[in-house]
Design a protein around this motif. Structure first.
Motif, short mmCIF file in Angstrom:
data_model
loop_
_atom_site.label_atom_id
_atom_site.label_comp_id
_atom_site.label_asym_id
_atom_site.label_seq_id
_atom_site.Cartn_x
_atom_site.Cartn_y
_atom_site.Cartn_z
N ILE A 104 27.49 57.38 -33.41
CA ILE A 104 26.35 58.28 -33.49
C ILE A 104 25.22 57.67 -32.67
O ILE A 104 24.83 56.52 -32.90
CB ILE A 104 25.88 58.46 -34.95
CG1 ILE A 104 27.04 58.89 -35.85
CG2 ILE A 104 24.71 59.43 -35.02
CD1 ILE A 104 27.62 60.24 -35.54
N ARG A 105 24.72 58.43 -31.72
CA ARG A 105 23.59 57.96 -30.91
C ARG A 105 22.29 58.34 -31.63
O ARG A 105 21.95 59.51 -31.72
CB ARG A 105 23.66 58.54 -29.51
CG ARG A 105 24.93 58.10 -28.75
CD ARG A 105 24.95 58.60 -27.33
NE ARG A 105 25.02 60.05 -27.27
CZ ARG A 105 24.52 60.79 -26.28
NH1 ARG A 105 23.89 60.21 -25.27
NH2 ARG A 105 24.65 62.11 -26.29
N VAL A 106 21.60 57.36 -32.12
CA VAL A 106 20.51 57.58 -33.06
C VAL A 106 19.18 57.82 -32.33
O VAL A 106 18.80 57.07 -31.43
CB VAL A 106 20.37 56.38 -34.01
CG1 VAL A 106 19.21 56.59 -34.99
CG2 VAL A 106 21.67 56.16 -34.78
N THR A 110 17.80 62.34 -35.80
CA THR A 110 19.16 62.20 -36.33
C THR A 110 19.15 62.10 -37.85
O THR A 110 18.44 61.26 -38.40
CB THR A 110 19.85 60.95 -35.75
OG1 THR A 110 19.82 61.00 -34.32
CG2 THR A 110 21.30 60.86 -36.22
N LEU A 112 21.27 60.89 -40.59
CA LEU A 112 22.47 60.10 -40.79
C LEU A 112 23.19 60.47 -42.09
O LEU A 112 24.40 60.28 -42.20
CB LEU A 112 22.14 58.61 -40.76
CG LEU A 112 21.77 58.10 -39.36
CD1 LEU A 112 21.27 56.66 -39.43
CD2 LEU A 112 22.96 58.19 -38.41
N CYS A 115 25.50 63.06 -40.99
CA CYS A 115 26.60 62.47 -40.22
C CYS A 115 27.67 61.91 -41.15
O CYS A 115 28.87 62.06 -40.91
CB CYS A 115 26.08 61.37 -39.30
SG CYS A 115 24.99 61.96 -37.97
N LEU A 127 26.48 53.04 -35.08
CA LEU A 127 25.16 53.54 -34.71
C LEU A 127 24.71 52.88 -33.42
O LEU A 127 24.60 51.65 -33.32
CB LEU A 127 24.16 53.27 -35.84
CG LEU A 127 24.57 53.83 -37.21
CD1 LEU A 127 23.45 53.61 -38.22
CD2 LEU A 127 24.94 55.31 -37.11
N ASP A 128 24.46 53.71 -32.42
CA ASP A 128 24.15 53.24 -31.07
C ASP A 128 22.85 53.88 -30.61
O ASP A 128 22.30 54.78 -31.25
CB ASP A 128 25.31 53.59 -30.12
CG ASP A 128 25.33 52.75 -28.86
OD1 ASP A 128 24.43 51.91 -28.67
OD2 ASP A 128 26.26 52.95 -28.05
N TRP A 144 15.69 50.37 -35.60
CA TRP A 144 16.60 50.14 -36.73
C TRP A 144 16.04 50.68 -38.04
O TRP A 144 16.79 50.90 -38.99
CB TRP A 144 16.92 48.66 -36.85
CG TRP A 144 17.59 48.09 -35.64
CD1 TRP A 144 18.46 48.73 -34.81
CD2 TRP A 144 17.44 46.77 -35.12
NE1 TRP A 144 18.87 47.88 -33.80
CE2 TRP A 144 18.25 46.67 -33.96
CE3 TRP A 144 16.71 45.65 -35.50
CZ2 TRP A 144 18.35 45.51 -33.20
CZ3 TRP A 144 16.79 44.48 -34.75
CH2 TRP A 144 17.61 44.42 -33.61
N ILE A 147 17.55 53.74 -39.90
CA ILE A 147 18.80 53.67 -40.66
C ILE A 147 18.47 53.55 -42.15
O ILE A 147 17.89 52.54 -42.58
CB ILE A 147 19.64 52.46 -40.23
CG1 ILE A 147 19.88 52.48 -38.71
CG2 ILE A 147 20.97 52.44 -40.98
CD1 ILE A 147 20.55 51.22 -38.20
N ILE A 155 28.49 50.60 -41.94
CA ILE A 155 27.76 50.77 -40.68
C ILE A 155 28.14 49.67 -39.70
O ILE A 155 28.13 48.48 -40.04
CB ILE A 155 26.24 50.74 -40.93
CG1 ILE A 155 25.81 51.95 -41.76
CG2 ILE A 155 25.46 50.69 -39.62
CD1 ILE A 155 26.14 53.28 -41.14
N LEU A 157 26.69 48.27 -36.28
CA LEU A 157 25.46 48.36 -35.48
C LEU A 157 25.75 47.97 -34.04
O LEU A 157 26.34 46.92 -33.77
CB LEU A 157 24.38 47.45 -36.06
CG LEU A 157 23.01 47.53 -35.37
CD1 LEU A 157 22.40 48.92 -35.51
CD2 LEU A 157 22.08 46.45 -35.92
#
Length: 205
Positions: A104-106, A110, A112, A115, A127-128, A144, A147, A155, A157
């Protein structure tokens, strides 16, 4: 607390794979996305995997792949896990008889929690960093604090991690695993043994 796992992605050479394992990584990543400078053919991937000792996970990274190609890669290379980094639907990801997780490109928008709900069959979420038009490998971190600390999926990271920031990333996010590629390279697609050792040492300290 269980230790944070380490995946070193974008492996293109057998010697880099062996050095990664010796450094203490738990998994290596092989990129099956032709536009990437870290792309490997099925033949290259199989050669790399054949050089590995036991108990190392082999993750195949795909971006909007053809299902037949994924199945072939699993069988031919010996992949133990699949990482989907494109716009793959949950139904697409779940059709293979192999453990998988979704990248998932955060960005700020977004959700989550959604997701996690959408990809409930995934073994984890990676998570990218979001960057328009780039599916991954940006070399950049993201915020970060986006998140939540109560997600119900493990997760992984990723995004801009390197020896100098991975310890603080783990302290803040408490991920199940961290994923690094460019942050441990000597040059594009070639890993630095020294950087891989330094990265793993920072994770484990």
């Amino acid at each position: 607390m269980a230790r944070t796992r380490v995946k070193i992605c974008g492996i293109t050479r057998s010697e880099d794979a062996l050095n990664a394992v010796t450094a203490g990584c738990d998994a290596i990543g092989l990129v099956f996305y032709p536009p990437s400078p870290r792309h490997v053919s099925l033949e290259q991937a199989r050669e790399i995997v054949s050089s590995l000792p036991p108990y190392v996970s082999v993750v195949g990274l795909f971006v909007n792949p053809d299902a037949e190609f994924v199945t072939k890669a699993v069988d031919y290379v010996g992949l133990t896990c699949l990482q989907f980094h494109g716009d793959e639907s949950p139904e697409f990801c779940n059709q293979f008889e192999t453990s998988w997780y979704k990248a998932i490109r955060v960005q700020a928008s977004t959700n989550l929690y959604d997701c996690v709900k959408d990809y409930q069959e995934a073994s984890a979420l990676l998570l990218d960093t979001y960057k328009a038009g780039v599916p991954g490998g940006t070399g950049e971190t993201f915020n970060w604090s986006l998140i939540p600390d109560d997600l119900t999926k493990p997760i992984i990271l990723a995004g801009g991690l390197e020896p100098s920031n991975v310890a603080s990333a783990i302290e803040q996010v408490r991920p199940y695993a961290v994923d690094v590629s460019g942050g441990v390279e000597a040059e594009k697609a070639i890993k630095s043994n020294e950087k891989m050792i330094a990265f793993v040492n920072e994770v484990l300290k």
